[in-house]
Scaffold this motif. Structure first.
Motif, PDB file in Angstrom:
ATOM      1  N   ILE A  75      31.794  34.465  34.807  1.00 56.45           N
ATOM      2  CA  ILE A  75      32.670  33.616  35.630  1.00 56.45           C
ATOM      3  C   ILE A  75      34.107  33.750  35.147  1.00 56.45           C
ATOM      4  N   ALA A  76      34.318  33.713  33.833  1.00 57.41           N
ATOM      5  CA  ALA A  76      35.676  33.863  33.276  1.00 57.41           C
ATOM      6  C   ALA A  76      36.278  35.206  33.685  1.00 57.41           C
ATOM      7  N   ASP A  77      35.482  36.272  33.586  1.00 54.02           N
ATOM      8  CA  ASP A  77      35.972  37.603  33.954  1.00 54.02           C
ATOM      9  C   ASP A  77      36.331  37.672  35.432  1.00 54.02           C
ATOM     10  N   THR A  78      35.467  37.128  36.273  1.00 55.11           N
ATOM     11  CA  THR A  78      35.717  37.151  37.717  1.00 55.11           C
ATOM     12  C   THR A  78      36.975  36.372  38.082  1.00 55.11           C
ATOM     13  N   LEU A  79      37.161  35.229  37.425  1.00 55.65           N
ATOM     14  CA  LEU A  79      38.331  34.396  37.708  1.00 55.65           C
ATOM     15  C   LEU A  79      39.594  34.902  37.005  1.00 55.65           C
ATOM     16  N   GLY A  80      39.436  35.838  36.076  1.00 60.61           N
ATOM     17  CA  GLY A  80      40.581  36.343  35.326  1.00 60.61           C
ATOM     18  C   GLY A  80      41.179  35.279  34.424  1.00 60.61           C
ATOM     19  N   MET A  81      40.311  34.444  33.857  1.00 59.88           N
ATOM     20  CA  MET A  81      40.740  33.349  32.988  1.00 59.88           C
ATOM     21  C   MET A  81      40.102  33.508  31.621  1.00 59.88           C
ATOM     22  N   SER A  82      40.680  32.839  30.628  1.00 65.26           N
ATOM     23  CA  SER A  82      40.106  32.901  29.293  1.00 65.26           C
ATOM     24  C   SER A  82      38.772  32.155  29.267  1.00 65.26           C
ATOM     25  N   TYR A  83      37.902  32.607  28.374  1.00 63.45           N
ATOM     26  CA  TYR A  83      36.595  31.979  28.208  1.00 63.45           C
ATOM     27  C   TYR A  83      36.761  30.513  27.813  1.00 63.45           C
ATOM     28  N   GLU A  84      37.705  30.223  26.930  1.00 64.16           N
ATOM     29  CA  GLU A  84      37.938  28.851  26.468  1.00 64.16           C
ATOM     30  C   GLU A  84      38.347  27.943  27.627  1.00 64.16           C
ATOM     31  N   ASN A  85      39.206  28.425  28.492  1.00 62.61           N
ATOM     32  CA  ASN A  85      39.651  27.635  29.645  1.00 62.61           C
ATOM     33  C   ASN A  85      38.483  27.379  30.605  1.00 62.61           C
ATOM     34  N   VAL A  86      37.699  28.417  30.866  1.00 66.28           N
ATOM     35  CA  VAL A  86      36.538  28.275  31.753  1.00 66.28           C
ATOM     36  C   VAL A  86      35.524  27.310  31.137  1.00 66.28           C
ATOM     37  N   MET A  87      35.368  27.338  29.830  1.00 62.48           N
ATOM     38  CA  MET A  87      34.460  26.402  29.166  1.00 62.48           C
ATOM     39  C   MET A  87      34.897  24.957  29.396  1.00 62.48           C
TER      40      MET A  87
END
Length: 137
Positions: A75-87
């Motif tokens: 999900i983080a990769d698809t959204l182009g966001m950091s893993y920490e932010n997606v968490m």
């Protein structure tokens, strides 16, 4: 050419046709999901943007049955966001009863609250699955 399902209802004794119709599928087309207004309005007012994005991405991956098999990193990769932010988004969604996480055959699966969004005609089955699945931390 658009293919459809043709249904004829006839009298088995006389062969007289009572009804003849063709169904071309949902008038909404393919690949649709349902969002319920009150839940969507609550999300728009209260959720941080990252939670909204995570939920929208998960909703876009809904199937007619069960949950969504993916990873938080995907999900983080698809959204182009950091893993920490997606968490942070996942944490907010879990704490506010928008999603639940469970393991199925060792794989992570996400359930979306069927009173928020759903896909297909098996809403009652999804509600039962939602209610019988323990929330994980």
């Amino acid at each position: 050419m658009r293919l459809g399902k043709q249904v004829k209802i006839f009298d088995s004794e006389t062969g007289e046709i009572f009804s003849d119709s063709t169904n071309y599928g949902s008038q909404n087309g393919d690949d649709w999901v349902i969002w319920y207004r009150n839940a969507l309005a609550n999300l728009a007012v209260n959720a941080p943007l990252v939670a909204w994005k995570v939920l929208a991405m998960l909703a876009s991956k809904q199937e007619f049955e069960d949950g969504i098999n993916t990873t938080k990193q995907a999900i983080a990769d698809t959204l182009g966001m950091s893993y920490e932010n997606v968490m942070r988004g996942f944490k907010w969604l879990k704490e506010n009863d928008y999603i639940k996480e469970r393991k199925v055959n060792g794989q992570t699966q996400f359930l979306l609250n069927p009173r928020v969004t759903t896909c297909g005609r098996k809403r009652k089955a999804k509600i039962e699955l939602w209610e019988t699945t323990k929330a994980s931390s």
